[in-house]
Design a protein around this motif. Structure first.
Motif, mmCIF file in Angstrom:
data_model
loop_
_atom_site.group_PDB
_atom_site.id
_atom_site.type_symbol
_atom_site.label_atom_id
_atom_site.label_comp_id
_atom_site.label_asym_id
_atom_site.label_seq_id
_atom_site.Cartn_x
_atom_site.Cartn_y
_atom_site.Cartn_z
ATOM 1 N N ALA A 24 0.863 -1.022 -0.011
ATOM 2 C CA ALA A 24 -0.107 -0.133 -0.071
ATOM 3 C C ALA A 24 0.795 1.331 -0.023
ATOM 4 C CB ALA A 24 -0.954 0.098 1.099
ATOM 5 N N LEU A 25 0.442 2.223 -0.961
ATOM 6 C CA LEU A 25 1.486 3.459 -1.000
ATOM 7 C C LEU A 25 1.062 4.182 0.282
ATOM 8 C CD1 LEU A 25 0.906 4.098 -4.847
ATOM 9 C CD2 LEU A 25 2.863 2.997 -3.382
ATOM 10 N N LYS A 26 -0.520 4.210 0.657
ATOM 11 C CA LYS A 26 -0.834 5.159 1.656
ATOM 12 C C LYS A 26 -2.115 4.722 2.578
ATOM 13 C CE LYS A 26 -1.568 10.062 1.958
ATOM 14 N NZ LYS A 26 -1.725 11.400 0.972
ATOM 15 N N VAL A 27 -2.057 4.845 3.813
ATOM 16 C CA VAL A 27 -3.336 4.588 4.592
ATOM 17 C C VAL A 27 -3.759 5.657 5.147
ATOM 18 C CG1 VAL A 27 -3.907 3.129 6.393
ATOM 19 C CG2 VAL A 27 -2.246 2.085 4.841
ATOM 20 N N VAL A 28 -5.150 6.008 5.131
ATOM 21 C CA VAL A 28 -5.748 7.119 5.565
ATOM 22 C C VAL A 28 -6.939 6.633 6.552
ATOM 23 C CG1 VAL A 28 -6.798 9.654 5.289
ATOM 24 C CG2 VAL A 28 -4.918 8.723 3.775
ATOM 25 N N GLU A 29 -6.704 7.105 7.820
ATOM 26 C CA GLU A 29 -8.115 7.090 8.818
ATOM 27 C C GLU A 29 -8.438 8.235 9.059
ATOM 28 O OE1 GLU A 29 -9.092 3.850 9.247
ATOM 29 O OE2 GLU A 29 -7.421 2.284 8.725
ATOM 30 N N CYS A 30 -9.796 8.263 9.077
ATOM 31 C CA CYS A 30 -10.457 9.730 9.353
ATOM 32 C C CYS A 30 -11.705 9.270 10.562
ATOM 33 C CB CYS A 30 -11.137 10.197 8.435
ATOM 34 S SG CYS A 30 -9.723 10.565 6.951
ATOM 35 N N TRP A 31 -11.613 9.945 11.474
ATOM 36 C CA TRP A 31 -12.509 9.949 12.526
ATOM 37 C C TRP A 31 -13.653 10.987 12.417
ATOM 38 C CZ3 TRP A 31 -13.004 6.040 16.011
ATOM 39 C CH2 TRP A 31 -14.017 6.098 17.178
ATOM 40 N N GLY A 32 -14.979 10.822 12.200
ATOM 41 C CA GLY A 32 -16.089 11.485 11.752
ATOM 42 C C GLY A 32 -16.166 12.669 12.820
ATOM 43 N N ASP A 33 -16.227 14.009 12.298
ATOM 44 C CA ASP A 33 -16.489 14.894 13.520
ATOM 45 C C ASP A 33 -17.750 15.707 12.795
ATOM 46 O OD1 ASP A 33 -15.140 17.006 12.072
ATOM 47 O OD2 ASP A 33 -14.172 17.598 13.672
ATOM 48 N N ASP A 34 -18.020 15.616 11.630
ATOM 49 C CA ASP A 34 -19.120 16.478 11.065
ATOM 50 C C ASP A 34 -20.087 15.621 10.048
ATOM 51 O OD1 ASP A 34 -20.987 18.385 10.168
ATOM 52 O OD2 ASP A 34 -19.361 19.637 8.771
ATOM 53 N N VAL A 35 -20.634 14.690 10.569
ATOM 54 C CA VAL A 35 -21.055 13.442 9.769
ATOM 55 C C VAL A 35 -22.750 13.677 9.805
ATOM 56 C CG1 VAL A 35 -21.430 10.952 9.119
ATOM 57 C CG2 VAL A 35 -19.090 12.058 9.954
ATOM 58 N N PRO A 36 -23.508 14.379 9.137
ATOM 59 C CA PRO A 36 -24.992 14.570 9.353
ATOM 60 C C PRO A 36 -25.712 13.215 9.108
ATOM 61 C CG PRO A 36 -24.196 15.454 7.381
ATOM 62 C CD PRO A 36 -22.898 15.074 7.898
ATOM 63 N N GLU A 37 -26.955 13.348 9.760
ATOM 64 C CA GLU A 37 -27.804 12.342 9.507
ATOM 65 C C GLU A 37 -28.652 12.617 8.205
ATOM 66 O OE1 GLU A 37 -28.374 9.543 11.329
ATOM 67 O OE2 GLU A 37 -27.117 10.102 12.983
ATOM 68 N N GLY A 38 -28.869 11.591 7.434
ATOM 69 C CA GLY A 38 -29.389 11.774 6.168
ATOM 70 C C GLY A 38 -30.878 11.537 6.320
ATOM 71 N N GLU A 39 -31.859 11.765 5.291
ATOM 72 C CA GLU A 39 -33.092 11.386 5.176
ATOM 73 C C GLU A 39 -33.343 10.400 4.421
ATOM 74 O OE1 GLU A 39 -35.683 14.758 4.450
ATOM 75 O OE2 GLU A 39 -34.681 16.396 5.391
ATOM 76 N N LEU A 40 -32.424 10.304 3.441
ATOM 77 C CA LEU A 40 -32.824 8.892 2.605
ATOM 78 C C LEU A 40 -31.417 7.982 2.680
ATOM 79 C CD1 LEU A 40 -34.442 7.318 0.465
ATOM 80 C CD2 LEU A 40 -33.367 9.009 -1.180
ATOM 81 N N THR A 41 -30.227 8.597 2.505
ATOM 82 C CA THR A 41 -29.007 8.054 2.456
ATOM 83 C C THR A 41 -28.021 8.932 3.588
ATOM 84 O OG1 THR A 41 -27.861 9.002 0.578
ATOM 85 C CG2 THR A 41 -29.205 7.130 0.462
ATOM 86 N N SER A 42 -26.936 8.370 4.180
ATOM 87 C CA SER A 42 -25.858 8.899 4.708
ATOM 88 C C SER A 42 -24.839 7.928 5.204
ATOM 89 C CB SER A 42 -26.467 9.832 5.933
ATOM 90 O OG SER A 42 -26.964 8.925 6.872
ATOM 91 N N PHE A 43 -23.828 8.416 5.487
ATOM 92 C CA PHE A 43 -22.766 7.390 6.108
ATOM 93 C C PHE A 43 -23.148 6.873 7.389
ATOM 94 C CE2 PHE A 43 -19.407 10.135 3.841
ATOM 95 C CZ PHE A 43 -18.664 9.115 3.270
ATOM 96 N N THR A 44 -23.898 7.537 8.223
ATOM 97 C CA THR A 44 -24.605 6.863 9.436
ATOM 98 C C THR A 44 -25.766 5.992 9.270
ATOM 99 O OG1 THR A 44 -26.116 8.831 9.687
ATOM 100 C CG2 THR A 44 -24.113 9.265 10.776
ATOM 101 N N MET A 45 -26.570 6.215 8.338
ATOM 102 C CA MET A 45 -27.525 5.216 7.991
ATOM 103 C C MET A 45 -26.735 3.767 7.313
ATOM 104 S SD MET A 45 -30.297 7.756 6.586
ATOM 105 C CE MET A 45 -31.501 6.476 6.058
ATOM 106 N N ALA A 46 -25.724 3.893 6.679
ATOM 107 C CA ALA A 46 -25.225 3.018 5.853
ATOM 108 C C ALA A 46 -24.587 2.057 6.706
ATOM 109 C CB ALA A 46 -24.109 3.568 4.609
ATOM 110 N N VAL A 47 -24.235 2.738 7.870
ATOM 111 C CA VAL A 47 -23.407 1.564 8.780
ATOM 112 C C VAL A 47 -24.126 1.386 10.024
ATOM 113 C CG1 VAL A 47 -21.000 2.368 8.054
ATOM 114 C CG2 VAL A 47 -21.970 3.554 9.869
#
Length: 117
Positions: free
Chosen positions: A35-58
């Motif tokens: 792997a050339l690069k590994v990036v890990e990001c901790w959400g701090d502005d992840v809005p709830e969606g009405e139809l889809t969103s990161f929060t709903m997906a997981v």
């Protein structure tokens, strides 16, 4: 162009430090296998969606945070060869490096890059 593996997961907020330690160990193994690069990001502005969103997906629960991660590989071929070996590497076994989150709600996929500016 490079190849990217992307990941989204719900991680118990109380496990933030355990997740960082888990990810650091895994990143070293991924990089060792190409792997050339590994990036890990901790959400701090992840809005709830009405139809889809990161929060709903997981299926994020109130006591969890969303993590967004990606690995950059030189090519899909390198990634495919590396992943076969990575899955057998004892350093990433559940006993050696347990996941501090529910892996059943981890979303992942491989992506061919089409633009990089």
């Amino acid at each position: 162009m490079n190849y990217v593996d992307g990941f989204v997961a719900a991680v118990p907020t109380a496990n933030r430090q355990a997740f960082i330690e888990h990810a650091r160990k895994a990143a070293a193994v991924f990089k060792e296998y190409g792997a050339l690069k590994v990036v890990e990001c901790w959400g701090d502005d992840v809005p709830e969606g009405e139809l889809t969103s990161f929060t709903m997906a997981v299926q994020r629960r109130p006591d969890e945070s969303v993590v967004f991660s990606w690995l950059v590989w030189p090519s899909r071929e390198v990634r495919d060869q590396a992943m076969a070996r990575i899955m057998e590497d004892p350093r990433l076994s559940p006993e050696a490096n347990p996941m501090p989150f529910d892996g059943k709600r981890l979303i992942y996929g491989g992506f061919e890059m089409v633009i990089e500016e």
